[in-house]
Design an enzyme around this catalytic site. Structure first.
Site, mmCIF file in Angstrom:
data_model
loop_
_atom_site.group_PDB
_atom_site.id
_atom_site.type_symbol
_atom_site.label_atom_id
_atom_site.label_comp_id
_atom_site.label_asym_id
_atom_site.label_seq_id
_atom_site.Cartn_x
_atom_site.Cartn_y
_atom_site.Cartn_z
ATOM 1 N N PRO A 117 0.826 -1.204 0.000
ATOM 2 C CA PRO A 117 0.000 0.000 0.000
ATOM 3 C C PRO A 117 0.865 1.260 0.000
ATOM 4 O O PRO A 117 1.911 1.305 0.645
ATOM 5 C CB PRO A 117 -0.825 -0.126 1.287
ATOM 6 C CG PRO A 117 -0.125 -1.126 2.128
ATOM 7 C CD PRO A 117 0.686 -2.011 1.216
ATOM 8 N N GLY A 119 2.091 5.093 0.752
ATOM 9 C CA GLY A 119 1.995 6.111 1.803
ATOM 10 C C GLY A 119 1.648 5.558 3.169
ATOM 11 O O GLY A 119 1.034 6.240 3.978
ATOM 12 N N GLY A 121 4.154 3.865 5.083
ATOM 13 C CA GLY A 121 5.402 3.619 5.802
ATOM 14 C C GLY A 121 5.960 2.226 5.605
ATOM 15 O O GLY A 121 6.794 1.771 6.385
ATOM 16 N N LEU A 122 5.513 1.531 4.550
ATOM 17 C CA LEU A 122 5.996 0.164 4.321
ATOM 18 C C LEU A 122 7.005 0.092 3.164
ATOM 19 O O LEU A 122 7.391 -0.996 2.743
ATOM 20 C CB LEU A 122 4.820 -0.796 4.072
ATOM 21 C CG LEU A 122 3.842 -0.937 5.259
ATOM 22 C CD1 LEU A 122 2.700 -1.882 4.917
ATOM 23 C CD2 LEU A 122 4.560 -1.423 6.529
ATOM 24 N N GLY A 123 7.397 1.254 2.641
ATOM 25 C CA GLY A 123 8.494 1.270 1.661
ATOM 26 C C GLY A 123 8.058 1.148 0.212
ATOM 27 O O GLY A 123 8.870 0.759 -0.640
ATOM 28 N N SER A 125 7.537 3.368 -2.119
ATOM 29 C CA SER A 125 8.248 4.197 -3.102
ATOM 30 C C SER A 125 9.653 3.657 -3.357
ATOM 31 O O SER A 125 10.090 3.571 -4.513
ATOM 32 C CB SER A 125 8.293 5.663 -2.667
ATOM 33 O OG SER A 125 8.940 5.782 -1.422
ATOM 34 N N ALA A 126 10.354 3.238 -2.306
ATOM 35 C CA ALA A 126 11.707 2.687 -2.514
ATOM 36 C C ALA A 126 11.641 1.358 -3.258
ATOM 37 O O ALA A 126 12.483 1.076 -4.123
ATOM 38 C CB ALA A 126 12.410 2.498 -1.169
ATOM 39 N N ALA A 127 10.637 0.535 -2.944
ATOM 40 C CA ALA A 127 10.521 -0.767 -3.630
ATOM 41 C C ALA A 127 10.199 -0.567 -5.108
ATOM 42 O O ALA A 127 10.753 -1.259 -5.973
ATOM 43 C CB ALA A 127 9.453 -1.625 -2.955
ATOM 44 N N ASP A 168 15.279 2.971 3.629
ATOM 45 C CA ASP A 168 14.292 2.296 2.779
ATOM 46 C C ASP A 168 14.954 1.658 1.564
ATOM 47 O O ASP A 168 14.591 0.547 1.157
ATOM 48 C CB ASP A 168 13.222 3.284 2.295
ATOM 49 C CG ASP A 168 12.230 3.640 3.389
ATOM 50 O OD1 ASP A 168 12.498 3.306 4.556
ATOM 51 O OD2 ASP A 168 11.196 4.247 3.069
#
Ligand code: PMV
Length: 332
Positions: A117, A119, A121-123, A125-127, A168
């Protein structure tokens, strides 16, 4: 070879992200991450601890078709040139990877899909950036070094986050629990006999905003903000000892303490506080927000046998989704 033709799996196959058969393709993927300790203070050189969430991934596919560069995702599909703001960081990952390997944009399509999901905090965008860097470089038969990959993901993360610590970028690539500090990571040998329940408030948290807020409070009230940052940094290393020596109660107490300190830093949200209270009320050893905050997710440390009760309590308290994982991040 399968002995029979499975029509049901064919019907459910999403063909939208697949290039036509016979084309050269590059593929990449990266997993979600769970920050156990050290979010925000890692930006100031303090240690952080993170787990890989390998069942949650972003996958990217890159191929060439026609002349117009295109992007495909659940949020936008169309020409890269007219992509909305949400595609800015992925676009940066594409352009910087091409620049690094000497490729050009003409006719490049990049498709990104995944189950992390956004936004929260689970990363995500970096993934997504990591998957794109791999897909585009592999399409060009270029193998990047770990350092080159990290630097490219960081360029995309700067668009998403401003001045990312790099946590991240590494935590979404390394498939084991890590201790991260000053852009380098070492594995943590986790021996904890307990599990983590993650719960999503459903509130979109802006990491950029949260990082800016911490910086502002540091400028305004340096001594007390720095004392909070130092205390959170110390918790990361004490927590690593708990993870290595199987001390779930002590770990839980530190998590709840970290949540208080993060609230003091101004990055919590009433929905996060509500879920933290619901988790401990249902018997979790402790709980805290995870990631940038101002929304997003909490994580609770829980006795294995109590995971589904805590997950139900979190859902009753308003969580829109929960995930239960082992102490090394594998789904229960
Ligand atoms: O992407 P998020 O929301 O998990 O936040 C990343 C962690 C922060 O410490 C808040 C920022 C950073 O650059 O490390």
């Amino acid at each position: 070879m399968p002995s029979s033709f499975d029509v049901t799996s064919l019907a459910s196959l999403d063909t939208s992200a697949l290039p036509r058969i016979g084309r050269a393709v590059g593929r990449g993927s990266a997993h979600a991450k769970l920050i156990l300790f050290g979010e925000h203070v890692v930006v100031y050189g303090k240690p952080a601890v993170a787990l890989p969430l390998r069942a949650m991934r972003m996958r990217a596919t890159a191929w060439r078709e026609g002349t117009e560069p295109r992007f495909e995702s659940d949020h936008y599909t169309g020409p890269l040139a007219t992509a909305p703001e949400i595609v800015e960081a992925p676009r940066k990952a594409i352009e910087e990877t091409l620049r690094a390997i000497g490729g050009d944009l003409e006719g490049l399509t990049v498709a990104v899909r995944g189950n992390i999901p956004l936004g929260r905090g689970l990363g995500s965008s970096a993934a997504a950036a990591g998957a794109i860097v791999d897909a585009v470089s592999r399409l060009h038969n270029v193998t990047l070094s770990g350092g080159e990959h990290f630097a490219l993901v960081q360029l995309a993360e700067q668009v998403a986050h401003g001045k990312p610590s790099g946590l991240d970028a590494l935590a979404t690539t390394i498939p084991s629990p890590i201790r991260f500090q000053n852009a380098s990571a070492v594995p943590v040998p986790v021996a904890l006999d307990a599990c983590f329940v993650i719960a999503d408030t459903g509130v979109h948290g802006s990491t950029r905003q949260a990082v800016d807020d911490v910086r502002t409070s540091l400028e305004r009230d340096n001594d007390s903000t720095m004392a909070t940052i130092d205390a959170l940094g110390e918790l990361s290393d004490s927590a690593i000892a708990d993870l290595e020596t199987n001390e779930p109660r002590s770990l839980g107490a530190r998590m709840s303490q970290a949540h208080e300190l993060l609230s003091k830093l101004g990055v919590s949200h009433p929905a996060l506080d509500g879920l933290v209270a619901a988790a401990t009320g249902a018997g979790a050893f402790g709980a805290k927000l995870t990631g940038g905050g101002l929304g997003g997710c909490i994580v609770a440390v829980v006795e294995r046998g109590n995971a589904s009760a805590v997950a139900s309590a979190l859902q009753s308290a308003g969580a829109i989704q929960t995930w239960s994982v082992t102490s090394t991040g594998t789904p229960l």
